[in-house]
Scaffold this motif. Structure first.
Motif, PDB file in Angstrom:
ATOM      1  N   LEU A   1      -4.891 -21.528  -1.201  1.00  0.00           N
ATOM      2  CA  LEU A   1      -3.685 -20.547  -1.592  1.00  0.00           C
ATOM      3  C   LEU A   1      -4.200 -19.262  -1.310  1.00  0.00           C
ATOM      4  O   LEU A   1      -3.789 -18.223  -1.902  1.00  0.00           O
ATOM      5  CB  LEU A   1      -3.996 -20.788  -3.096  1.00  0.00           C
ATOM      6  N   ARG A   2      -4.721 -18.867   0.046  1.00  0.00           N
ATOM      7  CA  ARG A   2      -4.900 -17.608   0.377  1.00  0.00           C
ATOM      8  C   ARG A   2      -3.670 -16.692   0.486  1.00  0.00           C
ATOM      9  O   ARG A   2      -2.583 -17.379   0.884  1.00  0.00           O
ATOM     10  CB  ARG A   2      -5.895 -17.460   1.750  1.00  0.00           C
ATOM     11  N   ARG A   3      -3.747 -15.574   0.154  1.00  0.00           N
ATOM     12  CA  ARG A   3      -2.509 -14.609   0.161  1.00  0.00           C
ATOM     13  C   ARG A   3      -2.032 -14.567   1.515  1.00  0.00           C
ATOM     14  O   ARG A   3      -2.725 -14.079   2.507  1.00  0.00           O
ATOM     15  CB  ARG A   3      -2.613 -13.287  -0.284  1.00  0.00           C
ATOM     16  N   LYS A   4      -0.702 -14.953   1.558  1.00  0.00           N
ATOM     17  CA  LYS A   4       0.238 -14.505   2.945  1.00  0.00           C
ATOM     18  C   LYS A   4       1.341 -13.446   2.700  1.00  0.00           C
ATOM     19  O   LYS A   4       1.466 -12.960   3.790  1.00  0.00           O
ATOM     20  CB  LYS A   4       0.690 -15.934   3.477  1.00  0.00           C
ATOM     21  N   THR A   5       1.661 -13.243   1.336  1.00  0.00           N
ATOM     22  CA  THR A   5       2.582 -12.532   1.485  1.00  0.00           C
ATOM     23  C   THR A   5       2.067 -10.867   1.310  1.00  0.00           C
ATOM     24  O   THR A   5       0.930 -10.895   0.629  1.00  0.00           O
ATOM     25  CB  THR A   5       3.201 -12.558  -0.081  1.00  0.00           C
ATOM     26  N   PRO A   6       2.409 -10.047   2.097  1.00  0.00           N
ATOM     27  CA  PRO A   6       2.126  -8.898   2.231  1.00  0.00           C
ATOM     28  C   PRO A   6       1.894  -8.141   0.629  1.00  0.00           C
ATOM     29  O   PRO A   6       2.844  -8.382   0.056  1.00  0.00           O
ATOM     30  CB  PRO A   6       2.867  -8.273   2.982  1.00  0.00           C
ATOM     31  N   LEU A   7       0.804  -7.477   0.431  1.00  0.00           N
ATOM     32  CA  LEU A   7       0.705  -6.803  -0.693  1.00  0.00           C
ATOM     33  C   LEU A   7       1.546  -5.506  -0.899  1.00  0.00           C
ATOM     34  O   LEU A   7       2.223  -5.289  -2.024  1.00  0.00           O
ATOM     35  CB  LEU A   7      -0.761  -6.203  -0.809  1.00  0.00           C
ATOM     36  N   ASP A   8       2.016  -4.930   0.219  1.00  0.00           N
ATOM     37  CA  ASP A   8       2.760  -3.951   0.202  1.00  0.00           C
ATOM     38  C   ASP A   8       2.421  -2.947  -0.951  1.00  0.00           C
ATOM     39  O   ASP A   8       3.324  -2.492  -1.427  1.00  0.00           O
ATOM     40  CB  ASP A   8       4.240  -4.467  -0.073  1.00  0.00           C
TER      41      ASP A   8
END
Lengths: 513, 121, 447
Positions: free
Chosen positions: A59-66
């Motif tokens: 579940l490592r984050r792929k969506t940019p934090l932005d």
């Protein structure tokens, strides 16, 4: 349809001349965080570690934090510049009726930041937090002494949360007494919106009670509304017209005789703290806004704190947690017994606010609190005396408590609304008073100076209000309808904000720019 | 086409068995700029006096009551994007919903233009 | 008295201007039987130094987290807060401003809230966020009510991994209502919540990382919920985790609620904290709490206002979406400032550092004879099982100056199988020496 209109324009009707740039150097506009920061800037120094995936369940984050970052000097400037576009109690009078904008002593802040309070976890072993429990116990003692009540539920996070707590205790008490059929709550027209909202939230029907010609509630009107289905009355005292309810003891008796409970909205406790104990009036539950009466800061909209004092009849239904003595020490009861209404929040409530409120109480002492209440009432009556001949008071001929209520009939025919008048106050350096509340008065203007204002400030306020009223009546409507012109912005288009909501910043160029 | 009005400031325009319902010119003035309309479900059957829709301005939310009983047959979807139609053209483009009227006697019992003018005077 | 500006002469002149002889006359509406007829058991006013001494004595009776090795988490986390944050939030214009109902003189607070809402939306991967709630637990209860309004269904299922005090808060908010199911505690990360979803289900509520530290399979839960038309509410109590773990919004959550304390706010014995609530845009009118929106002023300049307030109690009264009347403004400000200082780079590094410290802790604990680490996955928090009751061991370690975590039995009394469990957290402040001290002390207690 229901005619709930208050006659407030919500979009600017005209575009006045550009506001005065005289103080632009000190009140600069400030770009959005997203327009000045970026992902390569950061105001913290942290090591750049790599971590493996093996414990992240894929579940490592792929969506940019932005999320834009700012270095420390950039952040300092951004938030300082933004802050200068706010009015504050430290910079001027906030005559907001019903809001009790009093001075916020800085000793409170200093004490709340002691590591023994700020750096303590709510779930540490109880033996390691005896001082924190001591603060809760001591504050509870103050609240019970000042109200002559038997118990206090400390955990509610704000006044409305306290209302929920108190009304849940009433519901639980009725259930325990086989009175669950009671499904009606009496609420006067002048009540804060939270009162009917709370009652409805708990499934109660709201039965409205009219005020009499003096702006208060008659015991006869209450008796006429009582039947076997009434669970409680929710009454604010002093009420939202700034008046002490003269028949409150008789109302409490009538309510109790009918087998119902008396919830008192304690928002206006500042007028009577140390002078009148609500328990002596017959109340069963009352929340106390620590951020109003006991000087914890409003912080631009919270956090509040709303402990609820309870009568003996309601004490068994109090929520968890609560503190009690156990031998030499204090223990924390965290799990409800069979009668408790349960838990209203994780952990133990607003400790940071407790420390500030207790610090304030100790500073003032019982003598100082009573003097503060008396000064608050003195100040409101001084303003009333200073404005009475020009402003129209709907319920005149009696002293007020901590706040004074005017209506807009003195503005009739001037083309100036209560809203316009309020915006013109901004141009004179004062924050507007509370407007259009309570609903029982047309174009209400509710002024609460609090005890914190000096006589010089009150005189300046009165002079400004008089000058504005005379100017409005003299026909200079444009000064009002165009106001404010000396604020960082002119009137905002609220219609546009609501019709096309833009609630977060997006990357595309904004329409306004 | 004549309009009839309820005490609560809704109008009904009856064409055949279908009544078109909105709020009066007077009501929209009182309410101010409308920013949102909560529409009823098509197919719902309603009784006179039921709350069937909500009209919101910035500062107020007003319930719309069914002025006549019947079944909702159509709603004005345009209001989702242009709630301001209620302000600019309340009795035509700013209509809110249509009801297949169960009893035209209910329509007849509403106020006519003159009576409504007195009501709002 | 130092907080009261009037001199006796001021008061006398003001009374004369009012036309009364004494302040008592202003209280004439108060029945004489209750006016100043009592003498409270309370002290009189004191100088500042005396008050400070009193409060310092109380503070001194607490063991501060920084006094020794510290591993307590379970919904509140000890992180470093930059000095800049605390300096800024104490500025007069932030600290002592009222709710921004007069937008012309409140643009500072309003722009900050707009930035805050955007930060929360980006962090959670959702389309909109509100201007904050009291805390994570009450935000969870409000999200449940919101889901029931949106779906017009009653049933709600709370995962066994939800923080027990969050669960209890939801139970209290929904007391008197039908349809709430609370699943048994699931310290091993097990879960059968999907078996409880049917066509009458409004929402399932799942915390991740959950109370015991496990990362939950949010995509599978979202699919199962959506198949039946139910909403997925994801709860996050450690908001720093989103610097490393995928955003719930990207995994199918419909509403995300979180406790924002970890960013910008000290532990303060449980409050005030800051609740975050974010959702899909189509649900915006069912949201509780304040919302700030962008607009223009009369001269066309960009500005911000509180908007969509017809949902709120001061307008809708008994028809409001919630009775909530405030947000957690100053805590939201602290959150927003700290997150601006972190930025994408800083938050990512901070999250990795937390995870790395937790990995070190887990490895060290697993090596202690008799200790079993229950987690295969975690962010910065984990559950261990001891050979005997955990509460006494935690107390014994506290007596040695080590705050070793939360015995699960404290929050779940009477539940079978949990009395040997401790939930422990590590953060960027957890040192190797702290971990070594814990391990040694634990070995000593278990020997």
């Amino acid at each position: 349809m229901t005619m709930n209109a208050t006659g407030r324009p919500t979009a600017p009707t005209s575009a006045p001349a550009p506001s005065s740039p005289a103080d632009a150097a000190l009140l600069p506009a400030e770009a959005l965080l997203f327009e000045i920061g970026d992902r390569d800037h950061s105001g913290v120094d942290l090591p750049d570690l790599e971590v493996g995936d093996e414990r992240l369940a894929g579940l490592r984050r792929k969506t940019p934090l932005d999320l834009p970052g700012l270095t420390e000097p950039e952040a300092m400037r951004h938030y300082v510049r933004l802050s200068r576009r706010n009015y504050s109690i430290d910079s001027g009078m906030y005559p907001l009726g019903s809001c009790t904008m009093k001075h916020n002593p800085r000793l409170n802040e200093k004490m709340a930041r002691l590591p023994g309070f700020a750096d303590v976890h709510p779930l540490q072993p109880v033996a390691t937090v005896q001082g924190a429990l001591g603060v809760i116990e001591e504050l509870a003692h103050w609240l019970m002494e000042l109200t002559n009540t038997s118990a206090v539920a400390m955990s509610p996070k704000a006044g409305a949360h306290g209302e929920l707590c108190g009304m849940m205790a009433i519901r639980a008490a009725h259930a325990a007494n086989g009175q669950s059929h009671r499904d009606v709550v009496l609420v006067p027209e002048s009540a804060h919106g939270t009162n009917p909202a709370t009652a409805a939230f708990l499934g109660y029907k709201v039965r409205s009670i009219d005020a009499n010609a003096n702006g208060t509630v008659d015991v006869a009107a209450v008796k006429a509304a009582i039947d076997d289905n009434v669970a409680a009355i929710m009454l604010t005292n002093p009420n939202t017209c700034g008046l002490f309810e003269p028949e409150i003891i008789e109302i409490a008796e009538a309510i109790h005789e009918a087998g119902a409970y008396f919830y008192c909205d304690g928002a206006n406790f500042n007028a009577i703290m140390g002078v009148v104990r609500p328990g002596d009036l017959g109340i069963d539950a009352m929340h106390i806004n620590l951020h109003k009466t006991f000087s914890t800061p409003h912080g631009g909209g919270g956090p509040g704190a709303g402990p609820v004092v309870l009568s003996q009849a309601l004490a068994p239904f109090a929520p968890v947690p609560f503190v009690r003595r156990s031998g030499d020490g204090l223990e924390l009861v965290e799990h409800p017994d069979a009668t408790s209404l349960g838990r209203l929040t994780a952990f133990h409530g607003q400790m940071g606010m407790y420390v500030r409120a207790l610090t304030y109480m100790l500073s003032h002492g019982k003598d100082g609190l009573a003097q503060a209440a008396r000064d608050a009432v003195l100040n409101a009556n001084y303003i009333k005396a200073g404005l009475d001949d020009l402003f129209t008071a709907p319920f005149d001929g009696q002293p007020v408590m901590h706040e004074v209520l005017f209506d807009d009939s003195f503005l009739k025919g001037t083309g100036v609304s209560t809203l316009d008048f309020a915006k013109a106050m901004i141009d004179e350096g004062f924050h507007p008073m509370t407007m259009y509340f309570p609903l029982v008065v047309h174009g209400a203007m509710l002024i609460e100076p609090t005890e914190s204002e000096s006589r010089q400030t009150l005189d300046a306020f009165i002079a400004t209000m008089r000058e504005l009223a005379e100017d409005a009546v003299a026909g200079n409507a444009e000064r009002f309808t165009a106001a404010p012109i000396r604020a960082p912005l002119a009137r905002l288009d609220e219609t546009r904000a609501a019709r096309q909501p833009r609630l977060i910043w997006r990357h595309e160029k904004t329409e306004a720019s | 086409m004549t309009l009839r009005y309820s005490q609560d400031h809704e109008y009904v325009r009856l064409e055949g068995a279908v009544g078109t319902i909105g709020i009066s010119r007077y009501a929209q003035e009182q309410l101010g700029d409308v920013v949102f309309v909560e529409l009823p479900q098509v197919g719902a059957s309603v009784t006179r006096g039921d709350e069937v829709a909500v009209v919101e301005s910035v500062k107020a939310a007003s319930e719309i009551y069914a002025p006549v009983s019947g079944t909702i047959v159509e709603v004005n979807d345009k209001l989702a994007d242009e709630p301001g139609l209620i302000n600019t053209d309340p009795v035509a483009a700013g209509w809110i919903f249509k009801i297949e009227v169960a009893d035209t006697g209910e329509f007849e019992s509403l106020m006519d233009e003159a009576a409504y003018a007195d009501h709002t005077a | 008295m130092r907080y009261l500006p009037h001199s006796p002469a001021d008061r006398a002149e003001m009374l004369a201007a009012i036309g009364v002889g004494s302040v008592d006359e202003l209280f004439s509406a108060v029945p004489a039987s209750v006016l100043s007829t009592f003498s409270p058991d309370l002290p009189d006013h004191q100088p500042e130094f005396a008050v400070e001494a009193h409060m310092r004595a109380l503070a001194g009776r607490n063991h501060a987290a920084g006094d020794g090795p510290f591993f307590v988490g379970a919904g509140a986390y000890r992180h470093h807060v930059p000095a800049t944050v605390d300096h800024l939030i104490q500025r007069s214009e932030w600290l002592t401003a009222y709710t921004p109902y007069q937008p012309e003189v409140s643009q500072g607070t309003l722009q900050m809230l707009f930035e805050f809402q955007t930060q929360v939306a980006h962090l959670t991967g959702m389309e909109v966020a509100n201007a904050s709630m009291y805390d994570g637990s009450t935000a969870t209860a409000e999200a449940v009510l919101m889901a029931r309004r949106i779906t017009r269904r009653d049933k709600v299922v709370l995962s066994g991994g939800l923080h027990p005090q969050y669960r209890d808060t939801v139970v209290t908010y929904l007391s008197g209502e039908e349809g709430l199911t609370c699943l048994s505690p699931s310290p091993e990360g097990q879960g059968d919540i999907v078996d409880h979803i049917d066509e009458g289900t409004a929402a399932i509520v799942v915390q991740t990382p959950d109370f015991y530290g496990h990362l939950r399979d949010v995509p599978a839960l979202a699919r199962a919920a959506h198949e039946k038309g139910a909403l997925l509410i994801v709860v996050v109590t450690e908001i720093v985790s989103l610097g490393l773990i995928e955003a719930p919004g990207a995994l199918g959550a419909d509403i995300v609620v979180a406790e924002g304390q970890s960013i910008g706010n000290p532990l303060t014995f449980g409050g005030p904290y800051v609740g975050l609530l974010a959702c899909r845009e189509k649900f915006v009118r069912q949201m509780p709490g304040r919302l700030c929106g962008e607009t223009v002023d009369a001269q066309g300049r960009r500005g911000f206002v509180l908007t969509l307030s017809t949902r709120e109690q001061h307008i809708r009264r008994e028809k409001a979406t919630s009775n909530i009347c405030t947000n957690s403004g100053l805590c939201a400000l602290a959150f927003s400032i700290h997150l601006s200082l972190l930025g994408e780079t800083g938050l990512t590094r901070l999250a990795r550092l937390n995870h790395a410290r937790a990995c070190a802790l887990a490895d060290a604990l697993a090596a202690v004879p008799g200790v079993e680490v229950l987690n295969e996955s975690f962010f910065n928090e984990m559950t261990i099982r001891l050979p005997r009751a955990a509460a006494q061991i935690v107390d014994a370690l506290a007596a040695r100056g080590i705050l070793a975590g939360v015995p699960v039995s404290r929050l779940q009394p009477g539940e079978p199988d949990v009395d040997r469990l401790i939930v422990l957290a590590a953060t960027e402040l957890t040192t190797d020496a702290d971990i070594a001290a814990l391990v040694e002390a634990l070995k000593g207690e278990l020997a």
